[in-house]
Design an enzyme around this catalytic site. Structure first.
Site, PDB file in Angstrom:
ATOM      1  CE1 TYR A  94       0.578  -1.179   4.420  1.00  0.00           C
ATOM      2  CE2 TYR A  94       0.656   1.208   4.387  1.00  0.00           C
ATOM      3  CZ  TYR A  94       0.921   0.015   5.022  1.00  0.00           C
ATOM      4  OH  TYR A  94       1.525   0.015   6.240  1.00  0.00           O
ATOM      5  CG  ASP A 143      -0.843 -11.341  -0.892  1.00  0.00           C
ATOM      6  OD1 ASP A 143      -0.947 -12.084  -1.886  1.00  0.00           O
ATOM      7  OD2 ASP A 143      -0.479 -10.154  -0.956  1.00  0.00           O
TER       8      ASP A 143
END
Ligand SMILES: *[C@@H]1O[C@H](CO)[C@@H](O)[C@H](O)[C@H]1NC(C)=O
Ligand SMILES: *[C@@H]1O[C@H](CO)[C@@H](O)[C@H](O)[C@H]1NC(C)=O
Length: 953
Positions: free
Chosen positions: A642, A755
């Site tokens: 991010y 993930d």
């Protein structure tokens, strides 16, 4: 007294108005019903609004929308439909049984904004009165049998956004305005002219185009247009897709077409264009260019072609090209397909050494190519050179000279994790979530996609994803969608079969089908931009639980009374609904506040709201600024999930990695909070630990321990300069497995990582693996121990197909991703590379009877193929169990850990020895790499192949 009664009187008056209008609508709907077969069986009773007739929507008890797609309607439309004077939307798409012509009275529907009759069998001329529908925004009449001219009156539709007349039998010229007569040149707000596959003829009028127009898609393909391409086309700067192919256009391509600098797909092929080869050097966003089969003056391949950096597809068959093929053609970064068939290209073909990895097909057959540079001959499986001197004058048996060699005929269907053998009832299909149900099916046709590589799985998954997002946002009863059999048809449209599966039931009802049909017929669903314009043709859905009823009662006096009472109740209901909506809005606002992750963390409100974190320090923004040298470029070490990642050093000298969230990303906000709370509870030597965080000055940052050797991916790809032999790989995978097992079995509450991939496994100075990046992690509450249903997140290629299809997240989803990591570890291939899925690549090469399961070809050469890869077969076995299609067939992480330990013991390594690999010495001839941690023990190599004398042992 009289004053007090006034509101009552008013209400009564309104009520009488309602009765009359509503009773009218029911009469006309009834006439419509009488004129058609297979209308919905719940079209009974007297109140189409109150009692919910399928496909009918009302506003204030007037019919405002009729949407009935794919329900096998047949017959001719009754003229009475035009009496539904409040009608705004009429969508009868995908009912092949609907025939007859459109009544000129349709002009009475003054409020109509959507007229959508796609894929029916309407015929006859388009009535001039369509031009009176002044509110019309969408006019989609494609794929019918309409004949005659395009009415000039359409030019009066100033609100028209979408005009699709394609695939009919329309003829004559395109009307343009003249004096008081309107024409399509007046449609300055229209974005789409889709007129392909008709019999339109004559010249494309120069007057049609002007700088006023805002068209983005002009699709005139497959008509009978003659004459020149009007130079006024160059004024429509907004154009993105232009298809003029398959006509009889002649003359020069006007030079100002080069002003169309937004065009990404351009088809001029199969015309009689002549004159100099057109200059398209200004079209930098061009993805797809087809100018094949024209009669341009002989010329070299123009140099500007290689500067079109976005090209995926270059089609220049039979266009009078001569000279040599420029090397740069094959290094256009995204280039997938190059077709230069039937020209006079000569010389020696050279791909250069930087050709694009996306190349799928190079067809230079029927030219004068006499040779191939040596480095190019290693890349010939995508090449066709038949009917060139190189093939005809020598007796080469190279595959590129074999006319029967099939190149690039394969394409993929996105994975479906269910067995085909799943036994479903007649007509049922196993959905991607492995449930038997009756899907709604049809064909998506993309009229000008920007790509030509149909073997790229990403394309289909992005289509599936975006479609599910749309269906979910519209609250449609869809469980999943499946795509299959992508193919280019003879019109150069990309066709894909679509199956849409119902949720919560084994079949759709009529209202579900019509709502889904409308989302596709009305273009509410927008595919990713690179697909370009599309249309959908749905099949009739034959699986409704009740058959439509043929008979019905006529309206009686009693019904009219019912209507009247209904009207009264309706007013009351509307008031209640209004109040309810108001309350819901308040609730929604409160809920939003509650969900904002930092609502209780606002530093302005004191520190009371801050979370208590074990061992994690809260840093100020100034402290972080100092430790990263004000985020200097040299401290920038990567981009995380991010935001940016910086290296820093704390006052005590400890190195840290600072993850700095991008400004204003709410998703980032959620991930940030999740990550802090999770990481502060997690302590294991194979899991990256959190040093602290910064929530100050509007910034969100996470401070981790710095892991010096970067990601496992860096090492597998050779970027890090660390060579991983088999022993090291085993040690790394064991560490990663233990880290993940800890998260699943020992963390409290347990954590599903969501993930797992090679870029989220970091290596420290002793090659201990550390699992990182908890941005997407999900802690489990007790109730969720078996599975949680979540929005699907993760990384394509690593994602558990079962989770992807069902959204049911279990720890077995991590096991799947871990299995992919294991396969990547031994092959050093990306999970999806050149459209091939790693699992398939391994399974296809595998032969259990042979040494190393016959996998030498696919193994990473730097693993040390000359050494004995002890236990590799068992490693592959467990990896393939991890990627079993269903979660319950996959092992738990504890079992994976145990098996890797066994493999290591078998190979003579103590799985519990601390830093086993640093004790191994490598003959390092390092060229002075100043990476501080490379020096002690780790071997450096540059490039792909290793000198075998340097192999470890
Ligand atoms: C290739 O074709 C060009 C143009 O026709 C010509 O000038 C050139 O001599 C040819 N080269 C070879 C090697 O034949
Ligand atoms: C597949 O398509 C995606 C989306 O267009 C693109 O980003 C990616 O590079 C393609 N992959 C290959 C291997 O061509």
């Amino acid at each position: 007294m009289a004053v007090r009664n006034k509101p009552l009187l008013l209400l009564l008056f309104l009520h009488i108005l309602l009765i009359s209008a509503q009773s009218q609508d029911i009469v006309y709907l009834k006439a419509l019903k009488d004129s058609l077969q297979n209308t919905p069986p719940n079209w009974v009773g007297s109140d189409p609004c109150g009692e919910k007739w399928d496909g009918i929507t009302c506003t204030d008890s007037r019919v405002t929308s009729i949407t009935l797609s794919s329900i096998s309607l047949s017959g001719e439309l009754s003229g009475d439909i035009v009496q539904l004077s409040e009608l705004q939307t009429l969508d009868l798409s995908y009912n092949k049984g609907l025939t007859g012509s459109l009544t000129p009275d349709i002009g009475n529907l003054k409020k109509l904004s959507n007229l959508i009759l796609v894929g029916c069998s309407f015929n006859g001329p388009l009535p001039d009165t369509l031009g009176s529908l002044s509110q019309l925004g969408y006019l989609s009449l494609n794929s019918n049998g309409f004949t005659g001219r395009i009415p000039a009156s359409l030019g009066k539709l100033t609100k028209l956004y979408w005009l699709d007349l394609a695939d009919n039998e329309l003829s004559g010229t395109i009307p343009v305005s003249e004096g008081a007569t309107p024409g399509l040149d007046l449609l300055v707000n229209t974005k789409h002219f889709h007129f392909g596959k008709n019999k339109l003829s004559g010249e494309i009028p120069a007057k049609l185009f002007s700088s006023e127009m805002t068209l983005i898609h002009v699709l005139f393909e497959e008509n009978q247009f003659t004459g020149y391409i009007p130079s006024t086309l160059g004024l429509v700067k907004s154009l993105e897709v232009l298809r003029l192919d398959r006509n009889s256009l002649s003359g020069n391509v006007p030079s100002n077409i080069n002003n169309l600098t937004k065009i990404s797909q351009l088809f001029l092929s199969n015309n009689k264009l002549s004159g100099p080869f057109p200059d398209l050097s200004g079209m930098s966003p061009l993805n797809y260019l087809d100018i094949s089969n024209n009669s341009f003056k002989a010329s070299d391949i123009p140099p500007w072609v290689t500067s079109l950096k976005s090209l995926t597809t270059l089609m220049m068959q039979d266009t009078g090209l001569h000279g040599e093929v420029p090397v740069g053609l094959f290094s256009i970064p995204q280039i997938e397909t190059v077709v230069l068939r039937k020209n006079q290209l000569n010389g020696t073909l050279d791909f250069g050494n930087a050709y694009s990895t996306h190349l799928q097909l190079i067809d230079i057959s029927n030219n004068l190519i006499s040779g191939l540079t040596p480095q190019s001959s290693s890349y010939t499986d995508k090449l066709i050179l038949v009917e060139n001197p190189i093939c005809t004058e020598s007796e080469t048996t190279a595959p590129y000279c074999d006319p029967s060699t099939e190149v690039n005929s394969s394409y993929l269907t996105p994975p479906n994790n269910c067995n085909d053998s799943t036994t479903c009832g007649l007509g049922q299909v196993s959905s991607p979530s492995c449930q038997c149900s009756y899907p709604y099916t049809g064909t998506l046709s993309f009229r000008a996609p920007s790509f030509s590589d149909l073997g790229n799985l990403t394309i289909y998954t992005s289509l599936q994803d975006s479609m599910m997002v749309c269906f979910e946002s519209k609250k449609l009863p869809v469980d999943s969608v499946s795509l299959s059999k992508p193919m280019k048809n003879s019109d150069d449209y990309l066709e894909i079969n679509l199956e849409i599966f119902p949720s919560g039931s084994e079949r759709f009802n009529r209202s579900g089908i019509s709502r889904i049909g409308f989302v596709l017929s009305n273009q509410t669903y927008k595919p990713p931009h690179f697909f370009g314009p599309y249309f959908f043709i749905g099949n009739n859905y034959d699986f409704f639980s009740e058959a439509p009823k043929g008979k019905h009662k006529s309206i009686s006096i009693g019904v009219i009374i019912g209507v009247s009472v209904g009207g009264c109740v309706l007013v009351l209901l509307l008031v209640i609904a209004g109040l309810y909506a108001f309350r819901q809005k308040g609730r929604a606002e409160r809920a939003t506040k509650k969900n904002s992750p930092f609502a209780s963390w606002d530093p302005d409100k004191g520190s009371g709201g801050c979370p208590e974190l074990k061992g994690a320090k809260s840093f100020t923004f100034d402290e972080i600024k100092t430790c990263t040298n004000n985020f200097t470029a040299t401290a920038h070490i990567g981009a995380g999930g991010y935001g940016m990642v910086y290296r820093g050093s704390l006052p005590n000298g400890k190195l840290v990695a600072v993850k700095r969230a991008q400004q204003g990303s709410t998703q980032g906000g959620l991930e940030f909070k999740t990550e802090i709370e999770l990481l502060s509870r997690v302590h294991h030597k194979n899991v990256v630990s959190l040093v602290g965080f910064c929530f100050d000055a509007g910034e969100q940052m996470l401070v981790y321990e710095y892991i010096v050797n970067g990601t496992l991916k860096d090492s597998l790809s050779g970027r890090s300069g660390i060579r991983l032999d088999w022993m090291r790989r085993l040690k790394i995978i064991l560490g990663a497995a233990r880290g993940l097992q800890y998260l699943h079995d020992l963390a409290d509450p347990p954590i599903i990582h969501r993930d797992i991939k090679t870029t989220n496994i970091l290596l420290d100075e002793r090659l201990n693996a550390k699992v990182a990046d908890f941005g997407l992690s999900k802690p489990l509450s007790d109730a969720e121990r078996t599975h949680v249903t979540t929005q699907v997140k993760g990384t394509m290629g690593y994602m558990d197909p079962e989770y992807y299809m069902t959204q049911q997240l279990t720890e077995k989803s991590d096991v799947y991703s871990f299995g992919i990591v294991m396969l990547e570890l031994i092959t050093a291939r990306n999970p999806i590379e050149k459209g091939k899925y790693i699992v398939r690549v391994v399974k296809e090469s595998m032969d259990k009877e042979k040494d190393l399961y016959n996998l030498r070809e696919v193994l990473d050469p730097t693993i040390g193929l000359s050494t004995e890869l002890q236990g590799l077969e068992r490693f592959v076995d467990i990896a393939l169990r991890c990627v079993e299609e269903t979660g319950n067939k996959r092992p738990r992480m504890s079992e994976v850990v145990k098996e890797i330990e066994n493999i290591m013991e078998l190979a003579g390594i103590n799985p519990n020895a601390e830093s086993a690999s640093t004790s191994e010495t490598y003959n390092s001839n390092s060229k002075g790499n100043d990476h501080p941690y490379l020096k002690d023990s780790l071997f450096e190599y540059s490039g792909g192949h290793l000198d075998s004398s340097l192999e470890a042992k």
